[in-house]
Design a protein around this motif. Sequence first.
Motif, PDB file in Angstrom:
ATOM      1  N   THR A   1       1.065  -1.550   0.125  1.00  0.00           N
ATOM      2  CA  THR A   1       0.288   0.062   0.759  1.00  0.00           C
ATOM      3  C   THR A   1       0.763   1.112  -0.215  1.00  0.00           C
ATOM      4  O   THR A   1       0.869   2.243  -1.015  1.00  0.00           O
ATOM      5  CB  THR A   1      -1.066   0.103   1.225  1.00  0.00           C
ATOM      6  OG1 THR A   1      -1.754  -1.376   0.917  1.00  0.00           O
ATOM      7  CG2 THR A   1      -1.889   1.198   1.691  1.00  0.00           C
ATOM      8  N   LEU A   2       1.665   1.523   1.041  1.00  0.00           N
ATOM      9  CA  LEU A   2       2.239   2.543   0.778  1.00  0.00           C
ATOM     10  C   LEU A   2       3.200   2.936  -0.648  1.00  0.00           C
ATOM     11  O   LEU A   2       3.690   3.487  -0.641  1.00  0.00           O
ATOM     12  CB  LEU A   2       3.579   1.987   1.976  1.00  0.00           C
ATOM     13  CG  LEU A   2       4.400   4.171   2.829  1.00  0.00           C
ATOM     14  CD1 LEU A   2       3.116   4.748   3.057  1.00  0.00           C
ATOM     15  CD2 LEU A   2       5.500   3.116   4.296  1.00  0.00           C
ATOM     16  N   LYS A   3       3.986   1.100  -1.067  1.00  0.00           N
ATOM     17  CA  LYS A   3       5.060   1.739  -2.456  1.00  0.00           C
ATOM     18  C   LYS A   3       4.111   2.112  -3.712  1.00  0.00           C
ATOM     19  O   LYS A   3       4.731   2.627  -4.224  1.00  0.00           O
ATOM     20  CB  LYS A   3       5.060   0.901  -3.226  1.00  0.00           C
ATOM     21  CG  LYS A   3       6.272  -0.032  -1.239  1.00  0.00           C
ATOM     22  CD  LYS A   3       6.956  -1.794  -2.026  1.00  0.00           C
ATOM     23  CE  LYS A   3       6.584  -2.297  -3.421  1.00  0.00           C
ATOM     24  NZ  LYS A   3       7.079  -3.416  -3.361  1.00  0.00           N
ATOM     25  N   HIS A   4       2.777   1.922  -3.302  1.00  0.00           N
ATOM     26  CA  HIS A   4       1.997   2.239  -3.972  1.00  0.00           C
ATOM     27  C   HIS A   4       1.392   3.597  -4.375  1.00  0.00           C
ATOM     28  O   HIS A   4       1.632   4.607  -5.023  1.00  0.00           O
ATOM     29  CB  HIS A   4       0.711   1.598  -3.960  1.00  0.00           C
ATOM     30  CG  HIS A   4      -0.564   1.991  -5.333  1.00  0.00           C
ATOM     31  ND1 HIS A   4      -1.156   1.858  -6.781  1.00  0.00           N
ATOM     32  CD2 HIS A   4      -1.792   3.187  -4.591  1.00  0.00           C
ATOM     33  CE1 HIS A   4      -2.148   2.953  -6.650  1.00  0.00           C
ATOM     34  NE2 HIS A   4      -2.516   3.257  -5.846  1.00  0.00           N
ATOM     35  N   LYS A   5       1.318   4.605  -3.122  1.00  0.00           N
ATOM     36  CA  LYS A   5       1.309   5.974  -2.633  1.00  0.00           C
ATOM     37  C   LYS A   5       2.554   6.430  -2.787  1.00  0.00           C
ATOM     38  O   LYS A   5       2.169   7.848  -3.143  1.00  0.00           O
ATOM     39  CB  LYS A   5       1.274   5.720  -1.084  1.00  0.00           C
ATOM     40  CG  LYS A   5      -0.569   5.540  -1.181  1.00  0.00           C
ATOM     41  CD  LYS A   5      -1.715   5.908  -1.344  1.00  0.00           C
ATOM     42  CE  LYS A   5      -2.501   4.988  -0.568  1.00  0.00           C
ATOM     43  NZ  LYS A   5      -3.954   5.923  -1.612  1.00  0.00           N
ATOM     44  N   ALA A   6       3.685   5.936  -2.538  1.00  0.00           N
ATOM     45  CA  ALA A   6       4.945   7.127  -3.187  1.00  0.00           C
ATOM     46  C   ALA A   6       5.228   7.129  -4.315  1.00  0.00           C
ATOM     47  O   ALA A   6       5.291   8.190  -5.030  1.00  0.00           O
ATOM     48  CB  ALA A   6       6.456   5.817  -2.635  1.00  0.00           C
ATOM     49  N   ARG A   7       4.683   5.497  -5.184  1.00  0.00           N
ATOM     50  CA  ARG A   7       4.381   5.564  -7.021  1.00  0.00           C
ATOM     51  C   ARG A   7       3.873   6.743  -7.237  1.00  0.00           C
ATOM     52  O   ARG A   7       3.902   7.585  -7.977  1.00  0.00           O
ATOM     53  CB  ARG A   7       4.801   4.147  -7.001  1.00  0.00           C
ATOM     54  CG  ARG A   7       6.082   3.948  -7.205  1.00  0.00           C
ATOM     55  CD  ARG A   7       5.615   2.641  -8.620  1.00  0.00           C
ATOM     56  NE  ARG A   7       4.585   1.718  -8.339  1.00  0.00           N
ATOM     57  CZ  ARG A   7       4.728   0.379  -7.107  1.00  0.00           C
ATOM     58  NH1 ARG A   7       5.729   0.433  -6.314  1.00  0.00           N
ATOM     59  NH2 ARG A   7       3.223  -0.109  -6.879  1.00  0.00           N
TER      60      ARG A   7
ATOM     61  N   SER B   1      13.486  -6.798   1.006  1.00  0.00           N
ATOM     62  CA  SER B   1      13.314  -7.223  -0.422  1.00  0.00           C
ATOM     63  C   SER B   1      11.726  -6.589  -0.764  1.00  0.00           C
ATOM     64  O   SER B   1      11.481  -6.381  -2.143  1.00  0.00           O
ATOM     65  CB  SER B   1      12.600  -8.993   0.167  1.00  0.00           C
ATOM     66  OG  SER B   1      12.884  -9.569  -1.655  1.00  0.00           O
ATOM     67  N   ALA B   2      10.701  -6.890   0.149  1.00  0.00           N
ATOM     68  CA  ALA B   2       9.775  -6.334  -0.236  1.00  0.00           C
ATOM     69  C   ALA B   2       9.762  -4.391  -0.796  1.00  0.00           C
ATOM     70  O   ALA B   2       8.715  -4.351  -1.233  1.00  0.00           O
ATOM     71  CB  ALA B   2       8.315  -6.116   0.993  1.00  0.00           C
ATOM     72  N   CYS B   3      10.298  -3.494  -0.158  1.00  0.00           N
ATOM     73  CA  CYS B   3      10.749  -2.974  -0.277  1.00  0.00           C
ATOM     74  C   CYS B   3      11.095  -2.471  -1.128  1.00  0.00           C
ATOM     75  O   CYS B   3      11.602  -1.035  -1.965  1.00  0.00           O
ATOM     76  CB  CYS B   3      11.103  -2.111   0.842  1.00  0.00           C
ATOM     77  SG  CYS B   3      10.986  -1.425   2.225  1.00  0.00           S
ATOM     78  N   ASP B   4      12.468  -3.211  -1.798  1.00  0.00           N
ATOM     79  CA  ASP B   4      12.319  -3.208  -3.206  1.00  0.00           C
ATOM     80  C   ASP B   4      14.177  -2.364  -3.863  1.00  0.00           C
ATOM     81  O   ASP B   4      14.238  -1.641  -4.286  1.00  0.00           O
ATOM     82  CB  ASP B   4      11.336  -2.318  -5.033  1.00  0.00           C
ATOM     83  CG  ASP B   4      10.552  -3.330  -4.755  1.00  0.00           C
ATOM     84  OD1 ASP B   4      10.357  -4.951  -5.073  1.00  0.00           O
ATOM     85  OD2 ASP B   4       9.131  -3.448  -5.265  1.00  0.00           O
ATOM     86  N   VAL B   5      14.605  -2.669  -2.446  1.00  0.00           N
ATOM     87  CA  VAL B   5      15.810  -1.803  -2.472  1.00  0.00           C
ATOM     88  C   VAL B   5      16.811  -1.703  -3.435  1.00  0.00           C
ATOM     89  O   VAL B   5      17.182  -2.948  -3.907  1.00  0.00           O
ATOM     90  CB  VAL B   5      16.237  -1.486  -0.896  1.00  0.00           C
ATOM     91  CG1 VAL B   5      15.109  -1.667  -0.009  1.00  0.00           C
ATOM     92  CG2 VAL B   5      17.172  -3.578  -0.731  1.00  0.00           C
ATOM     93  N   ASP B   6      17.530  -0.814  -3.423  1.00  0.00           N
ATOM     94  CA  ASP B   6      18.267  -0.442  -4.467  1.00  0.00           C
ATOM     95  C   ASP B   6      19.869  -0.791  -3.456  1.00  0.00           C
ATOM     96  O   ASP B   6      20.642  -1.964  -4.393  1.00  0.00           O
ATOM     97  CB  ASP B   6      18.823   0.905  -4.924  1.00  0.00           C
ATOM     98  CG  ASP B   6      17.463   0.698  -6.450  1.00  0.00           C
ATOM     99  OD1 ASP B   6      16.500  -0.004  -6.776  1.00  0.00           O
ATOM    100  OD2 ASP B   6      17.683   1.816  -7.166  1.00  0.00           O
TER     101      ASP B   6
ATOM    102  N   PRO C   1       1.699   6.219   7.691  1.00  0.00           N
ATOM    103  CA  PRO C   1       1.172   7.792   7.719  1.00  0.00           C
ATOM    104  C   PRO C   1      -0.084   8.390   7.841  1.00  0.00           C
ATOM    105  O   PRO C   1      -1.361   7.683   7.054  1.00  0.00           O
ATOM    106  CB  PRO C   1       2.011   8.235   6.183  1.00  0.00           C
ATOM    107  CG  PRO C   1       3.336   7.272   6.011  1.00  0.00           C
ATOM    108  CD  PRO C   1       2.451   5.853   6.240  1.00  0.00           C
ATOM    109  N   THR C   2      -0.608   8.663   8.235  1.00  0.00           N
ATOM    110  CA  THR C   2      -1.671  10.213   8.083  1.00  0.00           C
ATOM    111  C   THR C   2      -1.132  11.141   7.077  1.00  0.00           C
ATOM    112  O   THR C   2      -2.255  11.908   6.746  1.00  0.00           O
ATOM    113  CB  THR C   2      -1.954  10.888   9.444  1.00  0.00           C
ATOM    114  OG1 THR C   2      -0.777  11.049  10.461  1.00  0.00           O
ATOM    115  CG2 THR C   2      -2.408   9.193  10.134  1.00  0.00           C
ATOM    116  N   MET C   3       0.049  11.774   6.896  1.00  0.00           N
ATOM    117  CA  MET C   3       0.463  13.225   6.326  1.00  0.00           C
ATOM    118  C   MET C   3      -0.320  12.803   5.032  1.00  0.00           C
ATOM    119  O   MET C   3      -0.363  11.827   3.608  1.00  0.00           O
ATOM    120  CB  MET C   3       1.869  12.953   6.042  1.00  0.00           C
ATOM    121  CG  MET C   3       1.927  13.906   5.099  1.00  0.00           C
ATOM    122  SD  MET C   3       3.719  14.611   5.337  1.00  0.00           S
ATOM    123  CE  MET C   3       3.825  15.910   3.911  1.00  0.00           C
TER     124      MET C   3
END
Length: 691
Positions: A17-23, A45-50, A144-146
């Motif tokens: 959910t958070l990754k979708h909001k970020a994108r 791994s789930a955060c897809d970190v570089d 986040p609530t922001m």
Amino acid sequence: MINEKTVNTYPLELLQTLKHKARSGFVRYPVFVSGDDAFLKSMISACDVDSVISDVLEGDNVLPWNTARQLLGQETGALALDLRNGLDVDKLCAAAGCVKGGALLALIVDENVLQESRFYHRFLRFGQHPAAAFIRQRGESSLPTMEVTEAKGEWMDKETGTTLSQQSAIAAIEKVLRGHRRRPALLVADRGRGKSSAMGIAAAEVMSQSNKKIAVTSPRFSNVETLFSHAAARGLLSKNGRLSRIADNGSELFFVAPDALLRDEPSCDLLLVDEAAAIPLPMLSKMLKVYSRIVFSSTEHGYEGTGRAFSTRFRAMLNEEAKGWREVSLTEPVRWADSDPLEAWLFSAFLFDAEPLTPKGSEAAITIKAIDPKELANDEDTLKQLFSLLVTAHYQTSPNDLVQLLDGQGLRLLGAYCGQVLVGALFASKEGGFERELAQAVVEGRRRIKGHLLAQSLATHTGNDAVLADPLIRIVRIAVLPAFRNKGIGKQLVRALETSADLENINVVGTSFGANSELWRFWSSLGYQPLRLGVQRDAASGTYSLQLGKTIQRKPEWFDALQALFYLNLNYQVAEQFSDMETELVAALLTDSNAASSPSSVALHQVSLFAQGNLGYDLVTGSLWQWFIHWLAANSTQNAADEMCSLMIARLLQRQSWANVAEKFGFRGRKDTEAAMRDWTRQQLPNKDMQ
């Protein structure tokens, strides 16, 4: 955005959910992650970190913390920072600035380890900030609530790859080069607005059009690597050593440190000053005098050092010294969208936006009160006021200063209050008090104890381990709001600290700073005496480090010995290590010296013969030197600061060449210069010595 905190039962779903909001918003989120190694690996791994920065975890994409600075100037996707074994705030903030919009910054923490660090406890509380997520293996997790709106349109011009602000900055840089002389530009921005890349792009365009030499200066080369990389990519520049890039037409972009720039004055068509907020104003003023086409850049908030106070003072200086100057503010973020949650979180967590309060009336009496460092972590209002004082009063303030405020060992804090508002503060640290065996190990170079900067420096550079055996207090910083300066508040704070040291039976209070005449006058007026002077100029400030001390009760045996060594070495170092030191500072340091012996009668007679014109300079240099050193020691700094005294220092003590001295002081050559020295010496000698 999600408007309520969510109980964590499915961490992976929460991250999705958070990754979708970020994108969708082209923004970044800070994500606190807590759990065992298996849980952490699945979350990373789930955060897809570089990349992962960690001294514990292993993997192909893992970098140790000591190499984290190599990310500076780069752009990366999601990044994970392992903070379980320590927290370097400057590196954290630097790494955060590399994360591009649409990605996450994972902050790996351990809530189960008992941490003595008050800073770390405060840091964990910011996992509940409205801009942050907290993903826990066990217990409650939250998102986040922001509020963040979905990204619309393009941030960058597709053709040029720049924002509108960057285009204005590039145009301003080109105008500085091609317009009227003595009309510099000032680029200001918060971090991540692309001012360094704009300077690099502008440099490449200028170099491609004609053969130009562009000099770049900054406290560290790492500050300008982004500038160099953009210039090289845009202008197809080739490497010419580590600090230079050249174009096919002969144009050159080269880096030079601030002190070397002012010492060597290399020729260039344009000077770019990056991170000017980290360079003292006197050095920037000298740059304005030497170079006619300059572009300055300054970060208003950022890990490089908070620059709001600098910008205010620098604008005033530009108004006086370069009336046609122009300011360009870069506002649009380059790598993420407006209202970025990670940026908002960084500003709150590390007080980048802390603003000092202003008392309603400035005539109220000033009261000095002790501030308990142990209470600061839970007193956000006082912490913000203290940190805002540092930001306002000092040209170099970094997030790690916040760590020192909360966790500094032996820290003493004093506040100066106007009513209920903090208008000044003194930061000090208790040092020394070592067992003799440990003190000897430090002096012999076998040990180095964290902190104790002044005590260890004095001991190791003189070989005197007794310095470390006695406790002392080092004054680290004094900060006073601009509106309350020159009202004696700094002196009140110092005297209050000395009273406190007296009550603790601590005999010495000391300090260390980049030496200049103004600071010398302040400290010497309070009775502080020189004990050591560093022999290398600081590359950023261009000053020598001066260490002073004052005895409060009983004078330790080592104090007079260190001061005698200081003057003994200074008398000889002036002609070598300090041959380029400002003559006014040389005069100030030698004034009131109790180590200057009176000239012998035969030496004094020879000086009088020189003054009368009976002997030439080359025949009396030793006698003249001995007399002049004693004259400086016996006269006030006010008398010692006149122009002819400066000439005597430059030629007689610093051994600058006749040609340089004549040019600097406006004489036609050696003959005229020597005649002026002779006349001045005759005026200083008593009548009886001239007989």
